[in-house]
Design an enzyme around this catalytic site. Sequence first.
Site, PDB file in Angstrom:
ATOM      1  N   TYR A 170       0.855  -1.188   0.000  1.00 33.08           N
ATOM      2  CA  TYR A 170       0.000   0.000   0.000  1.00 33.08           C
ATOM      3  C   TYR A 170       0.887   1.233   0.000  1.00 33.08           C
ATOM      4  O   TYR A 170       1.880   1.277   0.745  1.00 33.08           O
ATOM      5  CB  TYR A 170      -0.895   0.030   1.249  1.00 33.08           C
ATOM      6  CG  TYR A 170      -2.325  -0.304   0.934  1.00 33.08           C
ATOM      7  CD1 TYR A 170      -3.032   0.441  -0.004  1.00 33.08           C
ATOM      8  CD2 TYR A 170      -2.973  -1.362   1.566  1.00 33.08           C
ATOM      9  CE1 TYR A 170      -4.340   0.130  -0.309  1.00 33.08           C
ATOM     10  CE2 TYR A 170      -4.286  -1.677   1.273  1.00 33.08           C
ATOM     11  CZ  TYR A 170      -4.972  -0.931   0.326  1.00 33.08           C
ATOM     12  OH  TYR A 170      -6.269  -1.228   0.024  1.00 33.08           O
ATOM     13  N   GLU A 177      -0.545   4.836  -0.354  1.00 34.17           N
ATOM     14  CA  GLU A 177      -1.357   6.039  -0.537  1.00 34.17           C
ATOM     15  C   GLU A 177      -0.503   7.285  -0.402  1.00 34.17           C
ATOM     16  O   GLU A 177       0.345   7.369   0.494  1.00 34.17           O
ATOM     17  CB  GLU A 177      -2.489   6.105   0.488  1.00 34.17           C
ATOM     18  CG  GLU A 177      -3.769   5.488  -0.022  1.00 34.17           C
ATOM     19  CD  GLU A 177      -4.110   4.222   0.714  1.00 34.17           C
ATOM     20  OE1 GLU A 177      -3.146   3.521   1.106  1.00 34.17           O
ATOM     21  OE2 GLU A 177      -5.300   3.948   0.894  1.00 34.17           O
ATOM     22  N   ASP A 188      -6.548  13.677 -25.007  1.00 33.73           N
ATOM     23  CA  ASP A 188      -6.504  12.266 -24.610  1.00 33.73           C
ATOM     24  C   ASP A 188      -5.784  11.529 -25.736  1.00 33.73           C
ATOM     25  O   ASP A 188      -6.359  11.307 -26.808  1.00 33.73           O
ATOM     26  CB  ASP A 188      -7.935  11.756 -24.429  1.00 33.73           C
ATOM     27  CG  ASP A 188      -7.983  10.260 -24.130  1.00 33.73           C
ATOM     28  OD1 ASP A 188      -6.949   9.583 -24.272  1.00 33.73           O
ATOM     29  OD2 ASP A 188      -9.071   9.774 -23.770  1.00 33.73           O
ATOM     30  N   THR A 198      -3.576   6.055 -21.894  1.00 31.21           N
ATOM     31  CA  THR A 198      -3.426   4.737 -21.291  1.00 31.21           C
ATOM     32  C   THR A 198      -1.979   4.325 -21.532  1.00 31.21           C
ATOM     33  O   THR A 198      -1.294   4.918 -22.378  1.00 31.21           O
ATOM     34  CB  THR A 198      -4.365   3.697 -21.936  1.00 31.21           C
ATOM     35  OG1 THR A 198      -4.238   3.795 -23.353  1.00 31.21           O
ATOM     36  CG2 THR A 198      -5.806   3.937 -21.529  1.00 31.21           C
ATOM     37  N   LYS A 203      -1.704   0.639 -24.766  1.00 34.17           N
ATOM     38  CA  LYS A 203      -2.058   0.556 -26.199  1.00 34.17           C
ATOM     39  C   LYS A 203      -0.773   0.677 -27.012  1.00 34.17           C
ATOM     40  O   LYS A 203       0.054  -0.220 -26.956  1.00 34.17           O
ATOM     41  CB  LYS A 203      -3.092   1.638 -26.544  1.00 34.17           C
ATOM     42  CG  LYS A 203      -4.435   1.447 -25.815  1.00 34.17           C
ATOM     43  CD  LYS A 203      -5.492   2.394 -26.356  1.00 34.17           C
ATOM     44  CE  LYS A 203      -6.840   2.171 -25.687  1.00 34.17           C
ATOM     45  NZ  LYS A 203      -6.994   2.957 -24.440  1.00 34.17           N
ATOM     46  N   ARG A 250      -1.389  -2.480 -18.271  1.00 29.34           N
ATOM     47  CA  ARG A 250      -2.719  -1.877 -18.357  1.00 29.34           C
ATOM     48  C   ARG A 250      -2.836  -0.777 -17.307  1.00 29.34           C
ATOM     49  O   ARG A 250      -2.650  -1.028 -16.118  1.00 29.34           O
ATOM     50  CB  ARG A 250      -3.754  -2.976 -18.114  1.00 29.34           C
ATOM     51  CG  ARG A 250      -5.156  -2.655 -18.487  1.00 29.34           C
ATOM     52  CD  ARG A 250      -5.946  -3.938 -18.698  1.00 29.34           C
ATOM     53  NE  ARG A 250      -5.577  -4.525 -19.980  1.00 29.34           N
ATOM     54  CZ  ARG A 250      -6.069  -4.134 -21.153  1.00 29.34           C
ATOM     55  NH1 ARG A 250      -6.970  -3.180 -21.221  1.00 29.34           N
ATOM     56  NH2 ARG A 250      -5.666  -4.708 -22.279  1.00 29.34           N
TER      57      ARG A 250
END
Length: 420
Positions: free
Chosen positions: A56, A58, A201, A227, A230, A236
Site C-alpha cells: 500500500y 497512498e 486524450d 493509457t 495501447k 494496463r
Amino acid sequence: MSFISNANLETADKEIFDLVEQECERQTDHLEMIASENFTSPAVMETMGSVFTNKYAEGYPYKRYYGGCEFADKAEQLAIDRACEIFGCNYANVQPHSGSQANGAVYAALLKAGDKILGMDLSHGGHLTHGSKPSFSGKNYSAFYYGVELDGRINYDRVLDIAKIVQPKIIVCGASAYAREIDFKRFREIADEVGAILFADIAHIAGLVAAGEHMSPFPYADVVTTTTHKTLRGPRGGMIMCNDEDIAKKINSAIFPGLQGGPLVHVMAAKAVAFKEILAPEWKAYAKQVKANAAVLGKVLMDRGYDIVSNGTDNHLVLVSFLNKDFSGKDADAALGNAGITVNKNTVPGETRSPFVTSGIRVGSPALTARGMKEAEFEVIGNKICDVLDDINNTDLQANIKEELKQLARNFVIYNKSTY
Ligand code: DSN
C-alpha cells in the site's frame, strides 16, 4: 511454517493455469488486430507479478500515508521521471488505474458538476469518457459534441463554430477510432478563441507521439492523458501529464484521495519498465513500422475495392466502411474472427446501423508490429481480410484461412512458456 503456499500456479490452481495457457495460445495463433491492444514485454509482465503487488502506498513519492514505501517511492518516481522525459513535460501522475480514471480525474480537478465539455462524438470515433451519455462524463457534466465530416476528417472550422456556440469550459481532443493526425495546434487556437481549457486524450496515439511519429500535444494542451497499454506497449493503466504546477496539484488531489485509494505499485513499477523500453533507440523504428504497416493494410483494402474512412491512415489504424455493402461490421467481425483475425466492429461516419451492429470495422497494426511483422506480412493479411469479406458467408474458406494464418503467426512468436 508459512501460511503461504509456495506452489506454482499449475499446482495451486490448475483451472486458472489452463486458462492462462489457452489465452497464451490464442494470442499466439490468432492475429491480434484490435487497434487498442498490444503485447507487453516479459520484463513488464515480470514486474506486474512482483512483490510490489503487496504494497500500500497512498500518497505520492516521499509523501506517503504508510510506512515501508522507500522502494515504492523510487519505483513511482522512476516512472514519473521517464514519462516526463518521453513526452517532454514537467509533471506526470502515473497512478490512474485506467484511461477512464485518468479522464475522470481531469474533469474532477478542473470542472464543477454541470460545467460544459465539448468532445468528439463517440459514434464519430470519440471515447465514452469524452462526454458520452452512458458515461460519468456525460452524466455529471453538460456534454456537447463535434464529429467528422463525411470525408472522415475533423473540420476544425466547424469545431470552432460549435465551440463558439457552446462556450465549453473544456475542449477534449483525441479519439479511439480516428485514422488521421490530430492537429493539437489548431485545437489550441480554438480553445483560445473561446477561453476553454484544452484537454488531449492521446491514449491511442501515445506510442507514436513518444517516437515523434505524431504531432505532440505539448506545448498546446493544458492537460494530457493516456493509457499505458495501447501503442505504449506497457502494463494496463493510465497516466496524466501537464506543464502547469497548479493543474498538477489539482490532478494529484483528484486522483488521490479524490477518485482512488492505494495506487497499484506493481503496475507503476511496470510502467517505469515500459517507459525505459520506449526511451531506447529501437522505439522509433517500432513506431515507424506501426504506421507503415497500417498504411499497407489501408492500401490493400482500397485496392481490393473496400472503402476506408478518410481514404487512408496517418496512424496505427484503418476504419473500414461497409455502408455500401449488404453485410455489417458485426458480420465482418464474426467472419474475420472465424478466420483467426481479431478486430472490432465500429460505427462509421454516416452510420445507418445500430451501435451493436455497425457498418464498419476498426483494424490496427500495433500488436502484430510488436511481434515483428512488416509490410510483406501486412500485405498478405490485408489480402486475407479481403478474401474473407468478399465471400463473407463461406465458413470453409474462413477455416482454411485460419489454418494458413496460424502458420504465419507462429513464425512471429513472442511469448514462450517461461515468459508468462
Ligand atoms: N477500449 C478502448 C479502445 O478500444 O479504443 C478505449 O478505451
